[in-house]
Design a protein around this motif. Structure first.
Motif, PDB file in Angstrom:
ATOM      1  N   LEU A 245       0.882  -1.293  -0.088  1.00  0.00           N
ATOM      2  CA  LEU A 245       0.104  -0.018  -0.007  1.00  0.00           C
ATOM      3  C   LEU A 245       0.759   1.206  -0.018  1.00  0.00           C
ATOM      4  O   LEU A 245       0.655   2.301  -0.497  1.00  0.00           O
ATOM      5  CB  LEU A 245      -1.122  -0.024   1.162  1.00  0.00           C
ATOM      6  CG  LEU A 245      -2.089  -1.101   1.148  1.00  0.00           C
ATOM      7  CD1 LEU A 245      -2.907  -0.761   2.536  1.00  0.00           C
ATOM      8  CD2 LEU A 245      -3.109  -0.610   0.338  1.00  0.00           C
TER       9      LEU A 245
ATOM     10  N   HIS B 211       2.414   1.765  -3.391  1.00  0.00           N
ATOM     11  CA  HIS B 211       1.383   2.325  -4.346  1.00  0.00           C
ATOM     12  C   HIS B 211       0.606   3.484  -4.172  1.00  0.00           C
ATOM     13  O   HIS B 211      -0.296   3.859  -4.919  1.00  0.00           O
ATOM     14  CB  HIS B 211       0.633   1.145  -4.751  1.00  0.00           C
ATOM     15  CG  HIS B 211       1.202   0.111  -5.475  1.00  0.00           C
ATOM     16  ND1 HIS B 211       1.764   0.171  -6.712  1.00  0.00           N
ATOM     17  CD2 HIS B 211       1.501  -1.393  -5.030  1.00  0.00           C
ATOM     18  CE1 HIS B 211       2.171  -1.052  -7.175  1.00  0.00           C
ATOM     19  NE2 HIS B 211       2.140  -1.668  -5.929  1.00  0.00           N
ATOM     20  N   ALA B 212       0.652   3.950  -2.935  1.00  0.00           N
ATOM     21  CA  ALA B 212       0.061   5.186  -2.368  1.00  0.00           C
ATOM     22  C   ALA B 212      -0.040   6.301  -3.095  1.00  0.00           C
ATOM     23  O   ALA B 212      -1.068   7.049  -3.299  1.00  0.00           O
ATOM     24  CB  ALA B 212       0.273   5.381  -0.927  1.00  0.00           C
TER      25      ALA B 212
ATOM     26  N   GLN C 184      -0.361   6.666  -6.356  1.00  0.00           N
ATOM     27  CA  GLN C 184      -1.139   6.472  -7.470  1.00  0.00           C
ATOM     28  C   GLN C 184      -2.627   6.233  -6.761  1.00  0.00           C
ATOM     29  O   GLN C 184      -3.414   5.815  -7.847  1.00  0.00           O
ATOM     30  CB  GLN C 184      -0.574   5.393  -8.368  1.00  0.00           C
ATOM     31  CG  GLN C 184       0.488   5.561  -8.970  1.00  0.00           C
ATOM     32  CD  GLN C 184       1.737   5.271  -8.317  1.00  0.00           C
ATOM     33  OE1 GLN C 184       1.883   4.514  -7.564  1.00  0.00           O
ATOM     34  NE2 GLN C 184       2.725   6.141  -8.566  1.00  0.00           N
ATOM     35  N   ARG C 185      -2.685   6.055  -5.722  1.00  0.00           N
ATOM     36  CA  ARG C 185      -4.144   5.673  -5.219  1.00  0.00           C
ATOM     37  C   ARG C 185      -4.357   6.615  -3.833  1.00  0.00           C
ATOM     38  O   ARG C 185      -3.742   6.263  -2.628  1.00  0.00           O
ATOM     39  CB  ARG C 185      -4.019   4.348  -4.670  1.00  0.00           C
ATOM     40  CG  ARG C 185      -3.903   3.220  -5.872  1.00  0.00           C
ATOM     41  CD  ARG C 185      -3.323   1.894  -5.431  1.00  0.00           C
ATOM     42  NE  ARG C 185      -3.413   1.047  -6.828  1.00  0.00           N
ATOM     43  CZ  ARG C 185      -2.927  -0.216  -6.455  1.00  0.00           C
ATOM     44  NH1 ARG C 185      -2.979  -0.989  -5.367  1.00  0.00           N
ATOM     45  NH2 ARG C 185      -2.675  -1.146  -7.393  1.00  0.00           N
TER      46      ARG C 185
ATOM     47  N   ALA D 185      -6.844   7.310  -2.106  1.00  0.00           N
ATOM     48  CA  ALA D 185      -7.651   6.905  -0.881  1.00  0.00           C
ATOM     49  C   ALA D 185      -6.892   5.792  -0.156  1.00  0.00           C
ATOM     50  O   ALA D 185      -7.511   5.582   0.903  1.00  0.00           O
ATOM     51  CB  ALA D 185      -9.123   6.127  -1.609  1.00  0.00           C
ATOM     52  N   THR D 186      -5.773   5.437  -0.357  1.00  0.00           N
ATOM     53  CA  THR D 186      -5.005   4.404   0.537  1.00  0.00           C
ATOM     54  C   THR D 186      -5.007   4.937   1.749  1.00  0.00           C
ATOM     55  O   THR D 186      -5.522   4.050   2.864  1.00  0.00           O
ATOM     56  CB  THR D 186      -3.590   4.418  -0.130  1.00  0.00           C
ATOM     57  OG1 THR D 186      -3.720   3.690  -1.487  1.00  0.00           O
ATOM     58  CG2 THR D 186      -2.983   3.380   0.881  1.00  0.00           C
TER      59      THR D 186
END
Length: 208
Positions: free
Chosen positions: A178, A181-182, A184-185, A187-188
């Motif tokens: 997480l 990749h946070a 690019q995301r 809502a993480t």
């Protein structure tokens, strides 16, 4: 050669974390399903109707075995003499070899708790009268006791420990993935924070 997304080190750790994540998930998959299901059944145990089934048998020790039992000194958590446990095993269809017994002046009691039920054998040291009772509370109770590790033996205890370690690897590798990749995301971290705050709020507000 350095990559724009963080270089070869990032690629290496992504590969390693993905490997740890899928291996640990494969190892703990069935266990997670079992413990999730039994978590529900334990949480709603009062709503799940159980119909215990009880078996009761009686027997009488032969005179030589009765004499050996009557003359033995009361002991704490000592097994029955081999000849007595062998005879009871044949008469009652139970395995008593090596099981500790609770000795008193009048009686010897062998408890045989197990997941989903209980059993015991009581022997009157003077008369040789034997009583055997076995209670089966059903498969839901059996699964619930496996969840708690109740009377399931050392092998199951080792399985629970290994399962817990696999879950830790699964969760921690997932957390690190997480993090990687946070960017690019978006809502993480709000979702992670919600997952942390929700149980804390429930404990503070409703658990007393």
């Amino acid at each position: 050669m350095v990559e724009k997304n963080g270089g070869p080190d990032r690629a290496f750790w992504l590969k390693q974390l993905h490997r740890w994540h899928w291996i640990s998930s494969a190892l703990c998959l069935v266990g997670m399903l079992l413990f999730a299901f039994t978590g529900l059944t334990l949480n709603h145990a009062g709503r799940i109707e159980a119909k215990p089934q009880t078996q009761h048998r009686t027997a009488a020790l032969p005179a030589p075995l009765r004499h050996a039992l009557a003359t033995a000194a009361p002991r704490k958590d000592a097994p029955l003499p081999a000849a007595v446990s062998d005879w009871l095993g044949d008469a009652l269809k139970v395995d008593l070899a090596g099981r500790g017994a609770d000795w008193s002046d009048d009686e010897v009691l062998v408890s045989m708790p197990r997941p989903g039920g209980d059993a015991w054998v009581s022997i009157d040291r003077e008369t040789g009268a034997v009583e055997y009772e076995r209670t089966d509370r059903g498969w839901i109770a059996w699964l619930n006791d496996l969840h708690k590790g109740r009377h399931a033996g050392p092998a199951w205890g080792w399985f629970i420990d290994l399962f817990a370690l696999s879950c830790l690897v699964f969760a921690l590798s997932g957390l690190l993935l997480l993090k990687m990749h946070a960017a690019q995301r978006g809502a993480t971290w709000p979702l992670v924070a919600f997952g942390v705050l929700l149980p804390l709020l429930l404990i503070v507000l409703f658990v007393h």
